[in-house]
Design an enzyme around this catalytic site. Structure first.
Site, PDB file in Angstrom:
ATOM      1  N   HIS A  93      40.435   3.644  59.118  1.00  0.00           N
ATOM      2  CA  HIS A  93      41.530   3.546  60.085  1.00  0.00           C
ATOM      3  C   HIS A  93      41.564   4.792  60.966  1.00  0.00           C
ATOM      4  CE1 HIS A  93      44.003   0.582  57.396  1.00  0.00           C
ATOM      5  NE2 HIS A  93      43.085  -0.033  58.122  1.00  0.00           N
TER       6      HIS A  93
ATOM      7  N   ARG B 241      40.211  -6.675  50.851  1.00  0.00           N
ATOM      8  CA  ARG B 241      40.374  -5.352  51.477  1.00  0.00           C
ATOM      9  C   ARG B 241      41.798  -4.834  51.264  1.00  0.00           C
ATOM     10  NH1 ARG B 241      38.594  -1.774  55.603  1.00  0.00           N
ATOM     11  NH2 ARG B 241      40.103  -1.418  57.269  1.00  0.00           N
TER      12      ARG B 241
ATOM     13  N   LYS C 214      34.614  -0.560  63.091  1.00  0.00           N
ATOM     14  CA  LYS C 214      35.110  -0.793  64.444  1.00  0.00           C
ATOM     15  C   LYS C 214      34.717   0.359  65.357  1.00  0.00           C
ATOM     16  CE  LYS C 214      39.047  -3.831  63.535  1.00  0.00           C
ATOM     17  NZ  LYS C 214      40.515  -4.013  63.695  1.00  0.00           N
TER      18      LYS C 214
ATOM     19  N   HIS D 273      40.065 -10.631  53.810  1.00  0.00           N
ATOM     20  CA  HIS D 273      40.999  -9.532  54.052  1.00  0.00           C
ATOM     21  C   HIS D 273      41.902  -9.288  52.852  1.00  0.00           C
ATOM     22  CE1 HIS D 273      40.468  -7.547  57.801  1.00  0.00           C
ATOM     23  NE2 HIS D 273      41.724  -7.160  57.860  1.00  0.00           N
TER      24      HIS D 273
END
Length: 324
Positions: A277, A254, A182, A251
């Site tokens: 994160h 993950r 991201k 997900h």
């Protein structure tokens, strides 16, 4: 639930400013096409609702209007998290309008989404996940599928990270992969032994499918880069064919990676880095999962915590009858 189509006609006063903002987010803020599409859909939904209410100017929208809009979204069944995303898009849009002198205030600043219960991510059992990943591929595409899922679980990849992975981003000798996450942030991740073995089995198959100019590590039967939807569908199929007792989705792999790593190591910071994160608070959700596991072990093991089963209860009643 009513969904406003993106193609619906809007007054120029609304659509023009909105298009300028989306273009600004794409060209100057360098947001991904997916993020820009999300902004556009959320703002279009608000604009269509404003038209229904008889309003055709962004500068005329008040905090009261937005509270009514939030209530409308809630009635349509949107979760607090989805509404919070809508409000985030609206706040950023009005920040842009203020800079462009097209609004006099930001009516979304003090609006909050309704709270919704915090759902913990679902995690697959370690033994079941091992059995699923150890299942033998039945055809060349399943060789690819197992490789994708091994890599996702091995390194905790997001779906978008796996789909965008190029063949030259994986160093099989060094046992690592360079991933773009991201915010276009790159991180280097370790790749486990089983995933490396799966990659070694997939690469000869890939060579027979992908044209020389194709950079993607994972390709379709036609040699194109696999889409997000295709990866999701293939993982779901793998679970059904190989006997999973729950529906598999990217997900979950993950989440399982994060929970199993944290359960074994207890190193929250390391798991945060591996997951990419930005805020450790995002990673802390997995401490709740780990605590649930510990709580179950405690309940089952501690002599003063175990709940009496029916046999214990019967034994106790027998003892009482014998003493009577």
């Amino acid at each position: 639930m009513t969904v406003v189509p993106v193609s619906a006609q809007l007054p120029d006063e609304l659509s023009g400013y909105m298009a300028d903002f989306v273009q600004h987010m794409a060209s100057e803020k360098r947001h991904s096409p997916r993020t820009c599409d999300s902004y556009q859909r959320d703002l279009h939904r608000l604009a269509a609702w404003l038209v229904e209410q008889g309003s055709t100017e962004w500068r005329a929208v008040s905090g009261y209007d937005l509270r009514r809009y939030v209530a409308n979204l809630s009635r349509q069944g949107l979760s607090g998290r989805s509404i919070a995303r809508h409000l985030s898009a609206i706040r950023r849009f009005y920040q842009h309008l203020l800079r462009e002198r097209r609004a006099t205030d930001n009516p979304a600043l003090d609006i909050r989404a309704p709270k919704s219960s915090k759902r913990l991510p679902r995690v697959a059992d370690v033994d079941q996940l091992n059995a699923l990943l150890d299942a033998r591929p039945d055809d060349p595409l399943e060789v690819r599928d197992r490789c994708m899922f091994e890599l996702m679980y091995s390194s905790g990849l997001r779906l978008a990270e796996l789909a965008s992975l190029d063949i030259d981003a994986v160093d099989c000798k060094g046992g690592e992969a360079r991933v773009v996450g991201k915010g276009s942030k790159t991180r280097l991740l370790p790749v486990g032994r089983k995933a490396l073995e799966a990659i070694a089995q997939w690469l000869p198959v890939r060579a027979g499918l992908a044209p020389e100019a194709q950079a993607a590590l994972f390709v379709s039967r036609r040699g194109d880069r696999l889409s997000h939807r295709s990866i999701q569908a293939r993982l779901s199929r793998w679970g059904v064919v190989k006997g999973a007792d729950q529906k598999l989705h990217p997900h979950m792999l993950r989440h399982s990676f994060a929970s199993h790593m944290l359960e074994s190591s207890g190193d929250l910071r390391a798991v945060q880095e591996l997951l990419g994160h930005a805020d450790i608070a995002t990673t802390q959700v997995y401490t709740h999962l780990d605590f649930q596991h510990l709580a179950r072990v405690y309940d089952q093991s501690h002599p003063r915590a175990r709940r009496r089963n029916s046999r214990d209860h019967d034994d106790q009643n027998t003892g009482q009858e014998g003493n009577a």
